[in-house]
Design a protein around this motif. Structure first.
Motif, mmCIF file in Angstrom:
data_model
loop_
_atom_site.group_PDB
_atom_site.id
_atom_site.type_symbol
_atom_site.label_atom_id
_atom_site.label_comp_id
_atom_site.label_asym_id
_atom_site.label_seq_id
_atom_site.Cartn_x
_atom_site.Cartn_y
_atom_site.Cartn_z
ATOM 1 N N ASN A 17 0.821 -1.213 0.000
ATOM 2 C CA ASN A 17 0.000 0.000 0.000
ATOM 3 C C ASN A 17 0.856 1.265 0.000
ATOM 4 O O ASN A 17 0.484 2.274 -0.626
ATOM 5 C CB ASN A 17 -0.946 -0.007 1.204
ATOM 6 N N ASN A 39 -7.009 -6.075 2.849
ATOM 7 C CA ASN A 39 -6.586 -4.659 2.948
ATOM 8 C C ASN A 39 -5.652 -4.193 1.841
ATOM 9 O O ASN A 39 -4.871 -3.262 2.036
ATOM 10 C CB ASN A 39 -5.919 -4.395 4.310
ATOM 11 N N VAL A 42 -5.820 0.099 -0.190
ATOM 12 C CA VAL A 42 -6.708 0.901 0.654
ATOM 13 C C VAL A 42 -6.083 2.274 0.918
ATOM 14 O O VAL A 42 -4.864 2.448 0.889
ATOM 15 C CB VAL A 42 -7.007 0.206 1.999
ATOM 16 N N GLY A 62 -10.807 -0.115 -0.112
ATOM 17 C CA GLY A 62 -11.552 0.718 0.822
ATOM 18 C C GLY A 62 -10.889 2.071 1.064
ATOM 19 O O GLY A 62 -9.683 2.234 0.884
ATOM 20 N N CYS A 64 -10.709 4.740 -0.547
ATOM 21 C CA CYS A 64 -9.963 5.322 -1.660
ATOM 22 C C CYS A 64 -10.679 6.542 -2.223
ATOM 23 O O CYS A 64 -11.905 6.646 -2.185
ATOM 24 C CB CYS A 64 -9.771 4.288 -2.767
#
Length: 227
Positions: A17, A39, A42, A62, A64
């Motif tokens: 991420n 996850n 995200v 999620g 975003c």
């Protein structure tokens, strides 16, 4: 520019991420071997393209506000939860709470979604090619939920201003949800959304519109005392 390759067998979720969040607008990335990893992708606000090549876990895409995320497989709970902007496309089925509390952006599920799809939707758009499970659209406040297949029990329970379109059958409606007449604007909206998602099986003029009856907007504390 070639896509950045991020391998889940070599990198932690936090490292993946962080790498995605550091990419410039217009960049592309491929996340390899997700193997149900939770996850992924995200909290991103850059306008990038992310392709997750395989089945993924909970909370994919999620929080975003910018990227376009494609998952080449199935996903677990709460895909695109609290989505603000951008697109998340799932090329398989989605588990519970798909698109929960999405404020903006678009979630596209090319398969089925389980129960509570679009729960507490707050302005986002959730497009499901197949069926959705029970309590979908529960307490959905704004936005659109389009279901190409059938809807489970208690659809739109405690619905506010979200509009739900269903191409197939509805097992039952939830509290304060009702079927309304389809307007010309509804037909145009469904056509636009189905075209965008690539849902060729949906007939825009033959869907069921479900909206709020608006009888639960105000709580009456004395309602149970009257006789």
């Amino acid at each position: 520019m070639d896509p950045v390759i991020l391998d889940c067998t070599q990198l932690s979720t936090r490292e993946i991420n962080a790498a995605l969040g550091g990419l410039p607008d217009g960049a592309a990335a491929r996340v390899m071997a997700p193997w149900g990893r939770h996850n992924l992708a995200v909290g991103l606000d850059n306008r990038i393209t992310v392709r997750i090549e395989g089945n993924a876990g909970y909370f994919i895409g999620g929080l975003c506000a910018g990227p376009d995320v494609v998952v080449d497989g199935f996903v677990g709970w709460s895909v695109a939860e609290n989505l603000m902007r951008g697109t998340v496309r799932v090329r398989g089925n989605a588990s519970e709470c798909a698109g929960a509390s999405a404020h903006g952006g678009t979630l596209i599920v090319e398969g089925d979604a389980s129960s509570r799809a679009g729960i507490s939707l707050k302005g986002g758009t959730v497009l499901v090619a197949g069926d959705v499970g029970h309590m979908s659209g529960f307490m959905a406040q704004a936005g659109i939920l389009l279901v190409g297949g059938d809807a489970g029990q208690a659809l739109g329970d405690s619905l506010y201003e979200t509009v739900i379109y269903v191409g197939g059958s509805i097992a039952s409606l939830g509290s304060d949800a009702r079927v309304e007449d389809l307007t010309d604007d509804d037909v145009l909206t469904v056509k636009r959304l189905a075209d965008r998602a690539g849902f060729e099986h949906i007939d825009p003029g033959n869907v069921t519109r479900v909206a709020s009856a608006r009888e639960l907007y105000h709580f009456d504390a004395l309602a149970g005392q009257r006789y």
